[in-house]
Design an enzyme around this catalytic site. Structure first.
Site, PDB file in Angstrom:
ATOM      1  N   GLU A  79       1.028  -1.278   0.228  1.00  0.00           N
ATOM      2  CA  GLU A  79       0.086   0.037   0.108  1.00  0.00           C
ATOM      3  C   GLU A  79       0.955   1.233   0.013  1.00  0.00           C
ATOM      4  O   GLU A  79       1.958   1.419   0.715  1.00  0.00           O
ATOM      5  CB  GLU A  79      -0.909   0.058   1.295  1.00  0.00           C
ATOM      6  N   CYS A  99       3.115   8.330   1.740  1.00  0.00           N
ATOM      7  CA  CYS A  99       3.329   7.114   2.737  1.00  0.00           C
ATOM      8  C   CYS A  99       3.811   6.034   2.226  1.00  0.00           C
ATOM      9  O   CYS A  99       3.045   5.425   1.292  1.00  0.00           O
ATOM     10  CB  CYS A  99       2.273   7.258   3.758  1.00  0.00           C
ATOM     11  N   CYS A 106       4.802  -7.676   7.703  1.00  0.00           N
ATOM     12  CA  CYS A 106       5.377  -7.036   8.898  1.00  0.00           C
ATOM     13  C   CYS A 106       5.850  -8.297   9.935  1.00  0.00           C
ATOM     14  O   CYS A 106       4.819  -8.856  10.080  1.00  0.00           O
ATOM     15  CB  CYS A 106       5.003  -6.021   9.371  1.00  0.00           C
ATOM     16  N   CYS A 110       2.607  -5.890  16.053  1.00  0.00           N
ATOM     17  CA  CYS A 110       1.630  -5.044  16.730  1.00  0.00           C
ATOM     18  C   CYS A 110       0.298  -5.319  17.005  1.00  0.00           C
ATOM     19  O   CYS A 110      -0.516  -5.643  15.858  1.00  0.00           O
ATOM     20  CB  CYS A 110       1.764  -3.647  16.311  1.00  0.00           C
ATOM     21  N   CYS A 113      -2.409  -3.074  14.634  1.00  0.00           N
ATOM     22  CA  CYS A 113      -2.046  -3.039  13.277  1.00  0.00           C
ATOM     23  C   CYS A 113      -2.480  -3.889  12.456  1.00  0.00           C
ATOM     24  O   CYS A 113      -2.320  -5.303  12.509  1.00  0.00           O
ATOM     25  CB  CYS A 113      -0.678  -2.643  13.434  1.00  0.00           C
ATOM     26  N   SER A 183       9.606   6.151  10.501  1.00  0.00           N
ATOM     27  CA  SER A 183       8.842   5.836  11.643  1.00  0.00           C
ATOM     28  C   SER A 183       9.445   4.432  11.848  1.00  0.00           C
ATOM     29  O   SER A 183       9.291   3.542  11.164  1.00  0.00           O
ATOM     30  CB  SER A 183       7.381   5.900  11.345  1.00  0.00           C
ATOM     31  N   CYS A 325      -2.601   1.633   8.164  1.00  0.00           N
ATOM     32  CA  CYS A 325      -1.661   0.702   7.479  1.00  0.00           C
ATOM     33  C   CYS A 325      -2.072  -0.690   7.468  1.00  0.00           C
ATOM     34  O   CYS A 325      -2.583  -1.361   8.562  1.00  0.00           O
ATOM     35  CB  CYS A 325      -0.591   0.615   9.069  1.00  0.00           C
TER      36      CYS A 325
HETATM   37  N1  SAH Z   1       6.785   0.117  11.717  1.00  0.00           N
HETATM   38  C1  SAH Z   1       6.736   1.212  11.643  1.00  0.00           C
HETATM   39  C2  SAH Z   1       5.685   1.903  10.763  1.00  0.00           C
HETATM   40  C3  SAH Z   1       4.357   1.629  10.954  1.00  0.00           C
HETATM   41  S1  SAH Z   1       2.811   2.637  10.574  1.00  0.00           S
HETATM   42  C4  SAH Z   1       6.323   1.941  13.046  1.00  0.00           C
HETATM   43  O1  SAH Z   1       6.145   0.979  13.820  1.00  0.00           O
HETATM   44  O2  SAH Z   1       6.546   3.195  13.451  1.00  0.00           O
HETATM   45  C5  SAH Z   1       3.047   4.330  11.358  1.00  0.00           C
HETATM   46  C6  SAH Z   1       2.326   4.312  12.516  1.00  0.00           C
HETATM   47  O3  SAH Z   1       1.018   4.010  12.610  1.00  0.00           O
HETATM   48  C7  SAH Z   1       3.032   3.591  13.708  1.00  0.00           C
HETATM   49  O4  SAH Z   1       3.318   4.356  15.142  1.00  0.00           O
HETATM   50  C8  SAH Z   1       2.020   2.433  14.092  1.00  0.00           C
HETATM   51  O5  SAH Z   1       2.121   1.856  15.348  1.00  0.00           O
HETATM   52  C9  SAH Z   1       0.872   3.189  13.778  1.00  0.00           C
HETATM   53  N2  SAH Z   1      -0.373   2.343  13.440  1.00  0.00           N
HETATM   54  C10 SAH Z   1      -0.677   1.070  12.895  1.00  0.00           C
HETATM   55  N3  SAH Z   1      -1.838   0.683  12.884  1.00  0.00           N
HETATM   56  C11 SAH Z   1      -2.639   1.757  13.623  1.00  0.00           C
HETATM   57  C12 SAH Z   1      -4.012   1.738  13.817  1.00  0.00           C
HETATM   58  N4  SAH Z   1      -4.798   0.935  13.427  1.00  0.00           N
HETATM   59  N5  SAH Z   1      -4.374   3.029  14.286  1.00  0.00           N
HETATM   60  C13 SAH Z   1      -3.584   3.584  14.864  1.00  0.00           C
HETATM   61  N6  SAH Z   1      -2.102   3.835  14.625  1.00  0.00           N
HETATM   62  C14 SAH Z   1      -1.669   2.642  14.019  1.00  0.00           C
END
Ligand code: SAH
Length: 341
Positions: A79, A99, A106, A110, A113, A183, A325
């Protein structure tokens, strides 16, 4: 560069070609009119510039936010999102941020996510990262690039750094380093490598919790790293680059969104040039997590500010198009699956 040397071409030919490819988004060597015809023909015979095709796409905010699922071949797709923002100051130009993803899937898992739930497939190459920016830059001006799409950039540090160098190089896309942000979930070795590269780009560290126990629960792969370690890594990054570090904090109702947790967070990160960006949870199809109310988000922000921590709430974009994401890819895969049955 090596290729041109091997072909006995002067060094500036490589610069000409990289500018055609990255600044003007040209894909046809024949259109590179300042190259000798023989060199154009030789390049065209040996190479082809692939542009990923769009598998799915959605738009929101009156077209100011567009998300595409790009086909990287062999069942792999990622994406990419473009968001346009009004200028911060009157008279300034509009910003357009792309972005990008750095991995297919991944490995960080998390819990909130959508990409984390897909598992890891493979790393992207530097070209695949740049191709996502070019997808939009071919038809519109791109001013900013954030590495906040699918994947963990610092689990693919070499490709991330190579792509960043081409983004900011005068022979590449020539973006301002300040317009580029990486990030990370908080991989210390990667943060150190980024600091050593001294690129003047922005760094965001995803924190999501004020204590290590909760953080390890939300980010199951983070067990070897404490919040103190990350604050120390941020301090090193600031010392090496002079740039401010942002801590990202996804707000989950009843999990990490109480004012007490905000105050605890403030004590953990106090004393460094940091800033907290609050991201109200963007609901994914996943398990029973919820987004806090607007009042609760404001209260968390206020508690941080009262404790002396600069905090903003991320401007919501594309909620209705599943811009979080990994969501578009999840939806697409789901539709494919349904289409097959
Ligand atoms: N791997 C990187 C980039 C991930 S996406 C990282 O962890 O930073 C960028 C941000 O969006 C990250 O802070 C991630 O934790 C957050 N994120 C992912 N899914 C989310 C969601 N459903 N709601 C809010 N934030 C989210």
């Amino acid at each position: 560069m090596q290729l041109f040397a091997a072909w006995g071409e002067p060094r500036y030919r490589a610069q000409q070609v990289s500018r055609w490819l990255l600044q003007r988004g040209v894909t046809d060597f024949e259109a590179m009119t300042d190259l000798p015809a023989a060199l154009r023909a030789r390049l065209a015979a040996a190479y082809r510039v692939d542009t990923p095709s769009v598998l799915a796409s959605t738009a929101a905010d009156d077209g100011e936010t567009t998300k595409v699922l790009l086909d990287l071949g062999g069942d792999a797709s990622v994406e990419t999102v473009r968001m346009r923002y009004d200028p911060d100051e009157p008279g300034e130009r509009e910003r357009a941020t792309v972005c990008v993803s750095t991995q297919v899937g991944c490995a960080m898992r998390c819990v909130f996510c959508a990409t984390g739930q897909q598992g890891f497939t493979r790393n992207l190459t530097p070209s695949e990262i740049l191709a996502q920016v070019l997808h939009f830059a071919r038809t519109e001006r791109v001013t900013n690039v954030v590495f906040m799409g699918m994947g963990e950039p610092l689990a693919n540090t070499h490709a991330t750094l190579t792509a960043v160098r081409w983004l900011v190089s005068p022979d590449g896309m020539d973006l301002r380093a300040r317009g580029v942000t990486v990030s990370t979930v908080g991989l210390r070795a990667g943060i150190r490598r980024l600091a050593e590269a001294r690129l003047q780009i922005g760094l965001t560290i995803s924190l999501h919790a004020p204590d290590d126990e909760l953080r390890h629960h939300l980010i199951p792969t983070s067990a070897g790293t404490s919040i103190d370690d990350l604050v120390e890594a941020a301090r090193e990054y600031i010392a090496a680059t002079g740039r401010r570090v942002t801590f990202a904090y996804a707000l989950l109702q009843g999990v990490n969104d109480s004012p007490e947790q905000a105050r605890l967070l403030a004590t953990r990160i106090r004393g460094i040039q940091a800033h907290v960006n609050l991201i109200p949870y963007n609901p994914t199809a996943g398990p029973g997590l919820r987004r806090p109310s607007r009042e609760r988000v404001r209260a968390f922000q206020r508690a941080l500010q009262e404790a002396g921590i600069n905090a903003t709430v991320r401007v919501e974009r594309g909620v209705e198009i599943a811009a979080a994401c990994g969501q578009l890819r999840t939806d697409y895969t789901e539709r494919q699956r349904l289409a097959l049955v």
